[in-house]
Design a protein around this motif. Structure first.
Motif, short mmCIF file in Angstrom:
data_model
loop_
_atom_site.label_atom_id
_atom_site.label_comp_id
_atom_site.label_asym_id
_atom_site.label_seq_id
_atom_site.Cartn_x
_atom_site.Cartn_y
_atom_site.Cartn_z
N GLY A 66 5.28 8.16 -1.21
CA GLY A 66 3.98 7.49 -1.92
C GLY A 66 3.10 8.38 -2.45
O GLY A 66 2.14 8.03 -2.96
N LYS A 67 3.25 9.79 -2.11
CA LYS A 67 2.24 10.57 -2.50
C LYS A 67 1.99 10.70 -3.98
O LYS A 67 0.62 10.52 -4.14
CB LYS A 67 2.62 12.16 -2.17
N SER A 68 2.70 10.81 -4.73
CA SER A 68 2.59 10.70 -6.27
C SER A 68 2.14 9.50 -6.67
O SER A 68 1.27 9.55 -7.47
CB SER A 68 3.86 11.26 -7.05
N THR A 69 2.44 8.33 -6.18
CA THR A 69 2.07 7.23 -6.61
C THR A 69 0.35 7.19 -6.25
O THR A 69 -0.23 6.51 -7.17
CB THR A 69 2.80 6.10 -5.75
N VAL A 70 -0.04 7.62 -5.08
CA VAL A 70 -1.57 7.76 -4.80
C VAL A 70 -2.29 8.51 -6.02
O VAL A 70 -3.38 8.06 -6.39
CB VAL A 70 -1.88 8.24 -3.54
N LYS A 212 -2.13 23.63 5.08
CA LYS A 212 -3.25 24.22 6.24
C LYS A 212 -3.95 25.16 5.82
O LYS A 212 -5.21 25.01 6.33
CB LYS A 212 -2.36 24.70 7.43
N ARG A 213 -3.67 26.08 4.95
CA ARG A 213 -4.47 26.93 4.37
C ARG A 213 -5.52 26.33 3.75
O ARG A 213 -6.65 26.97 3.80
CB ARG A 213 -3.66 28.12 3.50
N TYR A 214 -5.48 25.52 2.78
CA TYR A 214 -6.69 25.08 1.87
C TYR A 214 -7.23 23.89 2.32
O TYR A 214 -8.57 23.93 1.75
CB TYR A 214 -6.06 24.79 0.36
N CYS A 215 -6.66 22.99 3.18
CA CYS A 215 -7.59 21.66 3.23
C CYS A 215 -8.19 21.48 4.56
O CYS A 215 -7.92 22.10 5.27
CB CYS A 215 -6.42 20.74 3.18
N ASN A 216 -9.23 20.92 4.36
CA ASN A 216 -9.97 20.63 5.74
C ASN A 216 -9.58 19.29 6.38
O ASN A 216 -9.27 19.16 7.27
CB ASN A 216 -11.45 20.14 5.19
N ARG A 217 -9.18 18.56 5.62
CA ARG A 217 -8.47 17.24 6.17
C ARG A 217 -7.25 16.66 5.26
O ARG A 217 -6.96 17.02 4.03
CB ARG A 217 -9.77 15.76 5.75
N VAL A 218 -6.52 15.79 5.93
CA VAL A 218 -5.36 15.38 5.40
C VAL A 218 -5.04 13.94 5.55
O VAL A 218 -5.56 13.26 6.41
CB VAL A 218 -3.82 16.05 5.70
N VAL A 219 -4.46 13.45 4.58
CA VAL A 219 -3.93 11.99 4.72
C VAL A 219 -2.27 11.84 4.79
O VAL A 219 -1.82 12.48 4.05
CB VAL A 219 -4.43 11.07 3.72
N TRP A 220 -1.99 11.40 5.93
CA TRP A 220 -0.69 11.27 6.13
C TRP A 220 0.07 10.03 5.59
O TRP A 220 -0.39 8.98 6.17
CB TRP A 220 -0.06 11.63 7.67
N ILE A 221 1.00 9.99 4.70
CA ILE A 221 1.60 8.66 4.40
C ILE A 221 2.95 8.69 4.54
O ILE A 221 3.84 9.79 4.54
CB ILE A 221 1.51 8.41 2.82
N ASN A 222 3.37 7.79 5.29
CA ASN A 222 4.93 7.43 5.32
C ASN A 222 5.30 6.05 5.00
O ASN A 222 4.85 5.11 5.29
CB ASN A 222 5.06 7.52 7.12
N GLU A 223 6.50 5.90 4.38
CA GLU A 223 7.03 4.93 3.54
C GLU A 223 6.02 3.81 3.07
O GLU A 223 5.86 2.93 3.41
CB GLU A 223 7.86 4.16 4.70
N GLY A 224 4.90 4.33 2.20
CA GLY A 224 3.90 3.66 1.76
C GLY A 224 2.95 3.41 2.53
O GLY A 224 1.85 2.85 2.05
N ARG A 225 2.78 3.65 3.83
CA ARG A 225 1.93 3.32 4.78
C ARG A 225 0.95 4.43 5.19
O ARG A 225 1.64 5.43 5.37
CB ARG A 225 2.22 2.52 5.94
N MET A 226 -0.35 4.27 5.46
CA MET A 226 -1.10 5.36 5.84
C MET A 226 -0.90 5.81 7.32
O MET A 226 -1.12 4.76 8.12
CB MET A 226 -2.60 5.39 5.58
N ILE A 227 -0.32 6.75 7.85
CA ILE A 227 -0.10 6.88 9.41
C ILE A 227 -1.23 7.44 9.90
O ILE A 227 -1.53 6.85 11.33
CB ILE A 227 1.04 8.02 9.39
#
Ligand SMILES: Nc1ncnc2c1ncn2[C@@H]1O[C@H](COP(=O)(O)OP(=O)(O)OP(=O)(O)O)[C@@H](O)[C@H]1O
Length: 408
Positions: A66-70, A212-227
């Motif tokens: 769901g990354k591109s959808t976001v 890892k190199r560029y981001c301070n924070r990440v959002v992890w999405i799995n099967e449409g849900r935020m993990i």
């Protein structure tokens, strides 16, 4: 919205209606009783997160999560089924490059058209147009309709517009690698310039190391849900473990505690056994998580039921979560004589500057007779642990090293 927040995604859900057969769509449309012929597919399910100004946030997740959808919902290309997105500032997206281009218009006309769509006036675009044309490197073709462009030229122009309009927020979806190497290097320079100037960037990539190199924070999405949402290095390592192991292991779910230690009582037919493996830091705090580069003390508790075994050997091995054998040690190889007693014993292995890279690992521990051939007891996966590591190298470990230039 709080002025420090650049993007706020609030309870966003995106569903698609799935029909088993093409004809079901018509049946549903024509049904006098409004009968449903579809099932709902949740491309996104109740996603919420905030991006603060100046942050570089990565969105991670396997294919189809769901990354591109976001990203499309944030840029307004798609509308959510439920929830909303607030954006503070002008967004430019390196996503579906050239989506807003009209093939009949010339390169220059398309630059203005695209600028307008991004919310810039004609006057504002006039100031930017030279740098856009220079950056795109398509020469005289800039006055030709874009339908005559090669795909490389088209991508270069689209990229050039997106990155040179000087947006407040830049959205990048795997798109840094367009054009030839020279152009890619230019894009990277521009991207870095953005970072240094403290712009807000939302970044999607399958290359977890660039996240890892560029981001301070990440959002992890799995099967449409935020993990999960959090520190980039840590979550990227958790995500990599998930890709290897197929299981999500976060703290809330008891990460790092797979303790198969035996509950065997002392029995006369058992010579001895490994009871447990525990990890401590130098202050004797017990750990489930090890900081890369710290000294680590591993306590192996074992019971001996006999004292007539001339000598014993204790082994300790580390494996990655996908069963790669990282390091096996035993007391025989290290010339350590074990002076054991009847009952409970503890042997300590100190790892100096524990330099494994981030991720989940496990210990096997074993008790052998004197030649380390016949195991008296072998406990596989007796202790699982997570290494928290900064992004300062790739692979399994950082071998102590120094860089220098050879003198004349
Ligand atoms: N128009 C659509 N109709 C039905 N399902 C769709 C539609 N568009 C996307 N999907 C589904 O929504 C889910 C999320 O897709 P999305 O492209 O956002 O995933 P992604 O994480 O970006 O994947 P990838 O890493 O492969 O690009 C996928 O299962 C996809 O098949």
């Amino acid at each position: 919205m709080d002025n420090n927040v650049a993007i706020e995604v609030k309870n966003v859900t995106k569903t698609y209606k799935l029909y088993k057969k093409h004809s079901d769509r018509f049946k549903e449309a024509l049904s006098p009783f409004r009968k449903n012929y579809h099932t709902n597919f949740y491309a996104l399910n109740d996603i919420s997160f905030k991006v603060r100004r100046g942050e570089i946030i990565g969105i991670i997740g396997k294919n189809g999560s769901g990354k591109s959808t976001v990203l499309k919902i944030i840029t307004g290309v798609l509308s959510p089924t439920e929830g909303k997105v607030d954006v503070n500032g002008k967004i430019s997206a390196l996503l579906e490059l050239g989506a807003g281009f009209n093939g009949e218009y010339t390169g220059i006309e398309n630059i203005y058209l695209n600028g307008l769509m991004l919310g810039f006036s004609r006057e504002e675009m006039q100031k930017k147009i030279d740098s856009i044309i220079d950056f795109a490197e398509i020469g005289e073709f800039i006055n030709q309709p874009v339908k005559s462009y090669s795909s490389g030229m088209f991508a270069r122009l689209a990229f050039s517009v997106a990155i040179n309009v000087d947006p407040d927020i830049l959205i990048v979806d795997e798109a840094l690698a367009v054009g030839d190497l020279k152009f890619q290097l230019k894009c990277m320079e521009k991207f870095n310039e953005f970072r240094v100037r403290g712009k807000t960037i939302l970044f999607v990539s399958h290359d977890i190391n660039s996240i890892k190199r560029y981001c301070n924070r990440v959002v992890w999405i799995n099967e449409g849900r935020m993990i999960a949402e959090g520190d980039a290095e840590r979550l990227c390592d958790k995500y990599t473990d998930y890709l290897k192991y197929g299981k999500i292991m976060l703290s809330e779910e008891g990460e790092g505690v797979v303790d198969n230690s035996s509950n065997l009582q002392l029995r006369s037919d058992i010579i001895g056994y490994i009871e447990s493996v525990k990890i401590f830091d130098s202050e004797m705090n017990q750990l489930e998580e090890v900081q890369h580069g710290n000294d680590v003390y591993v306590h192996i508790d074992f019971f001996m039921n006999r004292t007539d075994i001339k000598s014993i050997v204790i082994g300790l091995a580390i494996h990655t979560i996908d069963d790669f054998y990282v390091c096996g040690l035993n007391s025989l190889l290290d010339n350590m004589d074990i002076d054991y007693k009847f009952g409970k014993n503890t042997i300590i292995v100190k790892y100096k500057d524990f330099n494994l890279l981030g991720g989940t690992y496990y210990f096997d521990a074993a008790l052998f007779e004197s030649n380390a051939h016949v195991p008296i007891d072998y406990k596989a996966k007796i202790k699982t642990f997570f290494v928290e590591a900064p992004y300062k190298g790739e692979g399994l470990c950082i071998i102590p090293h120094e860089w220098s230039m050879k003198g004349d």
